[in-house]
Design an enzyme around this catalytic site. Structure first.
Site, PDB file in Angstrom:
ATOM      1  N   SER A 127       0.809  -1.151  -0.010  1.00 13.00           N
ATOM      2  CA  SER A 127       0.024  -0.030  -0.044  1.00 13.00           C
ATOM      3  C   SER A 127       0.867   1.142   0.104  1.00 13.00           C
ATOM      4  O   SER A 127       1.617   1.570   0.921  1.00 13.00           O
ATOM      5  CB  SER A 127      -1.023  -0.102   1.082  1.00 13.00           C
ATOM      6  OG  SER A 127      -1.722   0.891   1.316  1.00 13.00           O
TER       7      SER A 127
ATOM      8  N   HIS B  31      -1.180  -1.254  -4.245  1.00 13.99           N
ATOM      9  CA  HIS B  31      -2.426  -0.610  -3.656  1.00 13.99           C
ATOM     10  C   HIS B  31      -2.374   0.840  -3.479  1.00 13.99           C
ATOM     11  O   HIS B  31      -1.609   1.403  -2.794  1.00 13.99           O
ATOM     12  CB  HIS B  31      -2.832  -1.529  -2.527  1.00 13.99           C
ATOM     13  CG  HIS B  31      -4.172  -1.493  -1.812  1.00 13.99           C
ATOM     14  ND1 HIS B  31      -5.073  -2.039  -2.329  1.00 13.99           N
ATOM     15  CD2 HIS B  31      -4.674  -0.598  -0.797  1.00 13.99           C
ATOM     16  CE1 HIS B  31      -6.238  -1.502  -1.654  1.00 13.99           C
ATOM     17  NE2 HIS B  31      -5.637  -0.518  -0.815  1.00 13.99           N
TER      18      HIS B  31
ATOM     19  N   ASP C 212      -4.761   3.877  -2.145  1.00 10.79           N
ATOM     20  CA  ASP C 212      -5.637   4.266  -1.393  1.00 10.79           C
ATOM     21  C   ASP C 212      -6.155   5.942  -1.684  1.00 10.79           C
ATOM     22  O   ASP C 212      -5.506   6.675  -1.399  1.00 10.79           O
ATOM     23  CB  ASP C 212      -5.420   4.078  -0.053  1.00 10.79           C
ATOM     24  CG  ASP C 212      -5.376   2.777   0.584  1.00 10.79           C
ATOM     25  OD1 ASP C 212      -6.409   2.215   0.348  1.00 10.79           O
ATOM     26  OD2 ASP C 212      -4.462   2.479   1.260  1.00 10.79           O
TER      27      ASP C 212
ATOM     28  N   MET D 190      -8.727   8.456  -0.671  1.00  9.31           N
ATOM     29  CA  MET D 190      -9.683   9.046   0.540  1.00  9.31           C
ATOM     30  C   MET D 190     -10.008  10.423   0.492  1.00  9.31           C
ATOM     31  O   MET D 190      -9.269  11.429  -0.158  1.00  9.31           O
ATOM     32  CB  MET D 190      -8.855   8.789   1.644  1.00  9.31           C
ATOM     33  CG  MET D 190      -8.220   7.568   1.832  1.00  9.31           C
ATOM     34  SD  MET D 190      -7.338   7.680   3.750  1.00  9.31           S
ATOM     35  CE  MET D 190      -6.627   5.918   3.625  1.00  9.31           C
TER      36      MET D 190
ATOM     37  N   HIS E 107      -8.261   1.535  -4.633  1.00 11.86           N
ATOM     38  CA  HIS E 107      -9.400   1.377  -3.678  1.00 11.86           C
ATOM     39  C   HIS E 107     -10.011   2.715  -3.214  1.00 11.86           C
ATOM     40  O   HIS E 107      -9.182   3.724  -2.410  1.00 11.86           O
ATOM     41  CB  HIS E 107      -8.609   0.732  -2.377  1.00 11.86           C
ATOM     42  CG  HIS E 107      -9.616   0.768  -1.054  1.00 11.86           C
ATOM     43  ND1 HIS E 107      -8.982   0.467   0.116  1.00 11.86           N
ATOM     44  CD2 HIS E 107     -10.655   0.633  -1.082  1.00 11.86           C
ATOM     45  CE1 HIS E 107     -10.002   0.402   0.962  1.00 11.86           C
ATOM     46  NE2 HIS E 107     -11.146   0.504   0.268  1.00 11.86           N
TER      47      HIS E 107
ATOM     48  N   MET F  90     -12.157   5.192  -1.281  1.00 10.56           N
ATOM     49  CA  MET F  90     -12.931   5.558   0.093  1.00 10.56           C
ATOM     50  C   MET F  90     -13.408   6.682  -0.158  1.00 10.56           C
ATOM     51  O   MET F  90     -13.034   7.710   0.474  1.00 10.56           O
ATOM     52  CB  MET F  90     -11.935   5.274   1.378  1.00 10.56           C
ATOM     53  CG  MET F  90     -11.357   3.792   1.465  1.00 10.56           C
ATOM     54  SD  MET F  90     -10.123   3.794   2.516  1.00 10.56           S
ATOM     55  CE  MET F  90      -8.846   3.704   1.207  1.00 10.56           C
TER      56      MET F  90
ATOM     57  N   MET G 122     -12.868  -5.480   4.059  1.00 10.27           N
ATOM     58  CA  MET G 122     -11.795  -4.799   4.888  1.00 10.27           C
ATOM     59  C   MET G 122     -11.546  -5.313   6.213  1.00 10.27           C
ATOM     60  O   MET G 122     -12.478  -5.739   7.082  1.00 10.27           O
ATOM     61  CB  MET G 122     -12.395  -3.534   5.154  1.00 10.27           C
ATOM     62  CG  MET G 122     -12.642  -2.334   3.977  1.00 10.27           C
ATOM     63  SD  MET G 122     -10.906  -1.881   3.526  1.00 10.27           S
ATOM     64  CE  MET G 122      -9.740  -1.260   4.634  1.00 10.27           C
TER      65      MET G 122
ATOM     66  N   ASP H 235      -7.374  -6.306   3.456  1.00  9.06           N
ATOM     67  CA  ASP H 235      -6.830  -4.913   3.553  1.00  9.06           C
ATOM     68  C   ASP H 235      -6.925  -4.399   4.861  1.00  9.06           C
ATOM     69  O   ASP H 235      -8.008  -3.959   5.431  1.00  9.06           O
ATOM     70  CB  ASP H 235      -7.446  -3.842   2.495  1.00  9.06           C
ATOM     71  CG  ASP H 235      -6.976  -2.526   2.412  1.00  9.06           C
ATOM     72  OD1 ASP H 235      -5.983  -2.256   3.191  1.00  9.06           O
ATOM     73  OD2 ASP H 235      -7.447  -1.756   1.897  1.00  9.06           O
TER      74      ASP H 235
END
Ligand code: DX5
Ligand code: ZN
Length: 217
Positions: free
Chosen positions: A7, A32, A34, A36, A65, A67, A136, A174
């Site tokens: 990540s 990965h 993220d 957000m 990913h 979010m 998750m 994750d």
């Protein structure tokens, strides 16, 4: 085949070119990423523009990913940025089926994610649309949290549904992955393992090797 997905959230944000190269040099194939938005989760990371810049420096599979509230708004942006997999949360949109379809139509692999408090039933009806299911194993928003053991039961449930329905998506976990929890997640049925703080706190390659050893790969 098992995949370890480092990540980038745990890496040096001021130096993504170097960090991507460092990840690539270990021989893994996934990174990965993220995303957000400060609404779906309290934290803010970065958006499609940063991903597009990263794409210039890496051939790794970009496992994005999101979010983010109403992620369907960003499908075209991520496709153009060069995302390979776009994973979105059932909790983030009332239109999860349509949003996943939109991701596929844009030429990316589609992933569906659920938070620790969300039951597997919320994604059962989209299992035939997805390439990846992300369970998750911490509450999303921050790296460095402890693995929530109760989520393993959901990994088992999804693996069972996959078998019953004759489907072939990957199951990704994750949050809180280390050389102990990775073995539990594998046993429950996961094959894609995101790891952030465990990998980046020390020598990346050596840490990845400890995860591989725990997987017996
Ligand atoms: C958490 C993120 C994770 C995070 C995992 O919201 O989705 O991908 O980077 O970090 P660790 O491995 O430190 O729990
Ligand atoms: Zn993530």
């Amino acid at each position: 085949m098992n995949k370890i997905a480092p990540s980038i959230l745990a890496a040096d944000y001021a130096n993504f070119e170097k960090e991507l190269k460092r990840i690539e040099d270990t021989g893994v194939t996934y990174v990965h990423i993220d995303i957000m938005d400060g609404q779906f989760v309290p934290n803010i990371s970065f958006g499609a523009g940063v991903v597009a810049s990263m794409r210039k420096y890496s051939k790794l599979v970009f496992d994005c990913h999101l979010m983010v509230v109403n992620p369907e708004r960003y499908v075209d942006d991520f496709a153009q940025a060069g995302a390979d997999i776009m994973t979105i949360h059932t909790e983030a949109t009332p239109h999860i089926h349509g949003a996943l379809q939109k991701i596929k139509d844009a030429g990316m692999k589609a992933g569906v994610a659920i938070n620790p408090g969300t039951p597997v039933a919320s994604l059962e009806t989209v299992l035939n649309v997805v390439d990846q299911v992300l369970i998750m194993t911490v509450n999303p928003g921050f790296g460095g949290q402890a693995f929530i053991l109760e989520t393993l039961e959901k990994v088992r449930q999804v693996a069972k549904l996959r078998e019953e329905k004759g489907l072939s998506f990957d199951i990704e976990v994750d949050g809180g992955i280390d050389n102990k929890t990775i073995a539990l997640a594998k046993k429950a049925g996961a094959s894609v393992f995101v790891a952030g703080s465990y990998l980046f706190k020390k020598d990346l390659k050596a840490q990845i090797d400890t995860l591989k050893a725990a997987l017996h790969d």
